[in-house]
Write a protein that holds these residues in place. Sequence first.
Motif, short mmCIF file in Angstrom:
data_model
loop_
_atom_site.label_atom_id
_atom_site.label_comp_id
_atom_site.label_asym_id
_atom_site.label_seq_id
_atom_site.Cartn_x
_atom_site.Cartn_y
_atom_site.Cartn_z
N SER A 118 0.83 -1.22 0.00
CA SER A 118 0.00 0.00 0.00
C SER A 118 0.86 1.27 0.00
CB SER A 118 -0.92 0.01 1.22
OG SER A 118 -0.19 0.25 2.41
N GLY A 119 2.19 1.11 0.10
CA GLY A 119 3.09 2.25 0.13
C GLY A 119 3.44 2.72 1.53
N LYS A 120 2.90 2.05 2.54
CA LYS A 120 3.18 2.41 3.93
C LYS A 120 4.61 2.00 4.30
CE LYS A 120 1.73 1.41 8.64
NZ LYS A 120 0.94 0.52 9.48
N LYS A 121 5.33 2.90 4.97
CA LYS A 121 6.69 2.60 5.42
C LYS A 121 6.65 1.49 6.47
CE LYS A 121 8.49 7.19 4.49
NZ LYS A 121 9.14 8.38 5.04
N VAL A 122 7.48 0.49 6.28
CA VAL A 122 7.57 -0.63 7.21
C VAL A 122 9.02 -1.01 7.41
CG1 VAL A 122 5.28 -1.57 6.65
CG2 VAL A 122 7.29 -2.34 5.35
N THR A 123 9.28 -1.73 8.47
CA THR A 123 10.61 -2.29 8.68
C THR A 123 10.53 -3.76 8.33
OG1 THR A 123 11.11 -0.71 10.43
CG2 THR A 123 12.45 -2.71 10.36
N THR A 124 11.40 -4.19 7.41
CA THR A 124 11.46 -5.59 7.00
C THR A 124 12.85 -6.14 7.30
OG1 THR A 124 12.24 -5.13 4.76
CG2 THR A 124 9.85 -5.10 5.09
N SER A 125 13.02 -7.42 7.06
CA SER A 125 14.34 -8.01 7.29
C SER A 125 15.40 -7.44 6.35
CB SER A 125 14.27 -9.54 7.15
OG SER A 125 13.85 -9.87 5.84
N SER A 126 14.97 -6.84 5.24
CA SER A 126 15.95 -6.27 4.31
C SER A 126 16.23 -4.79 4.56
CB SER A 126 15.50 -6.47 2.86
OG SER A 126 14.37 -5.68 2.57
N THR A 127 15.47 -4.14 5.44
CA THR A 127 15.73 -2.73 5.75
C THR A 127 17.11 -2.63 6.40
OG1 THR A 127 13.37 -2.38 6.13
CG2 THR A 127 14.86 -0.68 6.92
N GLY A 128 17.96 -1.79 5.82
CA GLY A 128 19.33 -1.63 6.31
C GLY A 128 20.32 -2.60 5.67
N THR A 129 19.83 -3.47 4.79
CA THR A 129 20.68 -4.49 4.16
C THR A 129 21.32 -3.95 2.88
OG1 THR A 129 19.27 -6.25 5.00
CG2 THR A 129 20.67 -6.80 3.12
N LYS A 130 22.57 -4.31 2.67
CA LYS A 130 23.25 -3.98 1.42
C LYS A 130 22.71 -4.93 0.36
CE LYS A 130 27.46 -2.71 1.82
NZ LYS A 130 28.91 -2.65 1.99
N LEU A 131 22.08 -4.38 -0.69
CA LEU A 131 21.46 -5.19 -1.73
C LEU A 131 22.28 -5.24 -3.01
CD1 LEU A 131 17.71 -4.17 -1.29
CD2 LEU A 131 18.94 -6.09 -0.28
N MET A 132 23.28 -4.38 -3.11
CA MET A 132 24.20 -4.46 -4.26
C MET A 132 25.57 -4.03 -3.79
SD MET A 132 23.35 -1.19 -6.76
CE MET A 132 21.72 -1.71 -7.15
N TRP A 133 26.60 -4.67 -4.35
CA TRP A 133 27.97 -4.34 -3.97
C TRP A 133 28.90 -4.73 -5.12
CZ3 TRP A 133 24.92 -8.13 -2.08
CH2 TRP A 133 25.34 -9.45 -2.23
N ASP A 134 30.12 -4.25 -5.02
CA ASP A 134 31.15 -4.50 -6.03
C ASP A 134 30.74 -4.03 -7.43
OD1 ASP A 134 32.80 -5.58 -4.12
OD2 ASP A 134 32.39 -7.66 -4.64
N MET A 135 29.83 -3.06 -7.51
CA MET A 135 29.41 -2.55 -8.80
C MET A 135 30.51 -1.67 -9.39
SD MET A 135 26.48 -3.44 -9.95
CE MET A 135 25.28 -4.59 -9.29
N VAL A 136 30.77 -1.88 -10.67
CA VAL A 136 31.75 -1.07 -11.40
C VAL A 136 31.11 -0.57 -12.68
CG1 VAL A 136 33.81 -2.17 -10.44
CG2 VAL A 136 32.76 -3.12 -12.47
N ASN A 137 31.50 0.63 -13.06
CA ASN A 137 31.00 1.26 -14.27
C ASN A 137 31.69 0.63 -15.48
OD1 ASN A 137 30.30 3.00 -16.37
ND2 ASN A 137 30.38 4.80 -15.06
N LYS A 138 30.90 0.05 -16.36
CA LYS A 138 31.43 -0.58 -17.57
C LYS A 138 31.35 0.36 -18.78
CE LYS A 138 32.37 -4.66 -15.90
NZ LYS A 138 33.72 -5.17 -15.90
N GLY A 139 30.79 1.54 -18.58
CA GLY A 139 30.65 2.51 -19.66
C GLY A 139 29.30 2.41 -20.34
N GLY A 140 28.87 3.52 -20.92
CA GLY A 140 27.62 3.53 -21.66
C GLY A 140 26.39 3.28 -20.80
N GLY A 141 26.46 3.57 -19.51
CA GLY A 141 25.34 3.36 -18.60
C GLY A 141 25.24 1.95 -18.05
N ALA A 142 26.21 1.10 -18.37
CA ALA A 142 26.20 -0.29 -17.89
C ALA A 142 27.07 -0.43 -16.65
CB ALA A 142 26.70 -1.23 -18.99
N TYR A 143 26.59 -1.23 -15.68
CA TYR A 143 27.32 -1.51 -14.46
C TYR A 143 27.23 -3.00 -14.19
CZ TYR A 143 27.15 3.49 -13.53
OH TYR A 143 27.30 4.85 -13.62
N ALA A 144 28.25 -3.55 -13.54
CA ALA A 144 28.26 -4.98 -13.20
C ALA A 144 28.80 -5.16 -11.80
CB ALA A 144 29.10 -5.76 -14.21
#
Length: 127
Positions: free
Chosen positions: A59-85
């Motif tokens: 419904s869009g209501k703010k909630v605290t879940t098990s993923s709140t505060g969790t790092k969901l992406m890491w080691d991302m590098v810019n590959k150029g042209g708007g692409a990241y891996a």
Amino acid sequence: MKKLAIVAALVALGAPASADILLGKWLTAPDENGFSAIIDIAPCGSKICGTNIQSMDPSGKKVTTSSTGTKLMWDMVNKGGGAYAGRVYSPAKKKEYKGKLSLAGDQLNVKGCIGPICLSAGTWKRM
């Protein structure tokens, strides 16, 4: 000649030229359970990471879940042209994947891959 050297040095040191446009806050697409989140994408060392700073229920209501505060992406590098891996984590599936990001303006397409098979995690919107 001295003025030209000073101007060249200032241009070379300018922060906006080296700033990564991926950085900032992004609203995720709802997951298969209808939950969405605000992800803060920021530098972490020489790479880029994204942390869930706020979760929302269907419904869009703010909630605290098990993923709140969790790092969901890491080691991302810019590959150029708007692409990241790098790496991404799906809280709904509780799995880590090879991550592929594709940035186009204020839209970020996020994919998680196992081998050659990639599934979309939806399109995120810049906040």
